[in-house]
Scaffold this motif. Sequence first.
Motif, short mmCIF file in Angstrom:
data_model
loop_
_atom_site.label_atom_id
_atom_site.label_comp_id
_atom_site.label_asym_id
_atom_site.label_seq_id
_atom_site.Cartn_x
_atom_site.Cartn_y
_atom_site.Cartn_z
N LEU A 1 0.84 -1.19 0.00
CA LEU A 1 0.00 0.00 0.00
C LEU A 1 0.88 1.24 0.00
O LEU A 1 1.89 1.29 0.70
CB LEU A 1 -0.91 0.03 1.23
N ARG A 2 0.50 2.23 -0.79
CA ARG A 2 1.23 3.50 -0.78
C ARG A 2 0.32 4.60 -0.26
O ARG A 2 -0.90 4.59 -0.48
CB ARG A 2 1.76 3.83 -2.18
N TRP A 3 0.90 5.57 0.43
CA TRP A 3 0.15 6.65 1.03
C TRP A 3 -0.16 7.71 -0.02
O TRP A 3 0.71 8.19 -0.73
CB TRP A 3 0.92 7.28 2.18
N ASN A 4 -1.45 8.07 -0.13
CA ASN A 4 -1.90 9.14 -1.00
C ASN A 4 -2.10 10.38 -0.14
O ASN A 4 -3.06 10.47 0.63
CB ASN A 4 -3.20 8.75 -1.70
N ALA A 5 -1.15 11.32 -0.23
CA ALA A 5 -1.20 12.51 0.62
C ALA A 5 -2.40 13.39 0.31
O ALA A 5 -2.91 14.10 1.18
CB ALA A 5 0.10 13.30 0.48
N PHE A 6 -2.86 13.36 -0.94
CA PHE A 6 -4.00 14.20 -1.33
C PHE A 6 -5.30 13.65 -0.73
O PHE A 6 -6.10 14.40 -0.18
CB PHE A 6 -4.11 14.26 -2.86
N ARG A 7 -5.48 12.32 -0.83
CA ARG A 7 -6.69 11.70 -0.31
C ARG A 7 -6.59 11.30 1.16
O ARG A 7 -7.57 10.88 1.77
CB ARG A 7 -7.04 10.48 -1.14
N LYS A 8 -5.38 11.40 1.72
CA LYS A 8 -5.14 11.06 3.13
C LYS A 8 -5.52 9.61 3.43
O LYS A 8 -6.16 9.32 4.44
CB LYS A 8 -5.91 12.01 4.06
N THR A 9 -5.08 8.71 2.57
CA THR A 9 -5.39 7.30 2.78
C THR A 9 -4.36 6.44 2.05
O THR A 9 -3.66 6.92 1.15
CB THR A 9 -6.80 6.95 2.28
#
Length: 240
Positions: A110-118
Amino acid sequence: MLIKKADDHSALLTALENAAAGTGPEARRAAEELRIRKAGLKGEAESAYLIDFEFAASRNWAVLHDLRLEYAGRVAQIDHLLINRWLDFYVLESKHFHAGLKITDDGEFLRWNAFRKTYEGMPSPLEQNDRHIAVLRDVVATLDLPVRLGVRITPAFSSLVLVAPNARIDRPRRFDSARVIKADQLRKRIWKDIDEENPLLSLVKAAKLVSSETMEQLGRQLAALHRPLIAPGSGPAPAH
């Protein structure tokens, strides 16, 4: 020794930039591919610098970057390949993460999506690298491998996934994520592998030690089989 540098991908990036400048679904897909490719190339360049720093000047290692092989309808896009005089092949997959990586107990990445915060799912780079090794193994079997006492020397293949030194990795307790390492830990990891080999295996490896020239020749045979990824509209890959 450095056998192959990374290709120049500027033509492909320019083609994607032009496609992304339009409107509609095709433009959005081009923009997304452009973003992913730029991030990937950045990660590969960072890893290549660290790999070259440690191995490119050594006569005991052959270094190839950005090696694309085609065989029997399959493709292996290998970010970095290290070959030593024992014919150990280290296949290295570089991954660039803006904000970190999480690996679950089931081996999901899993990679962190900083824009979607998930966290978002992504293909497993370990599985991806295993597929690359499957193609590479078949390609290497067709090459002019050295012979010892009438028997062709059998190479060994190892898979490692490299992430940026400043990337955060959330590791699971049950799934073995030891093959995912920071790029600046590569040399230490390889020597750890060598140091932890059992004495019997070490004796076998000592018997298959080849010259720097033989190792270099094998690396150049692979480099000659490279089929670069061509930008859309620029024609087929050149013959080698």
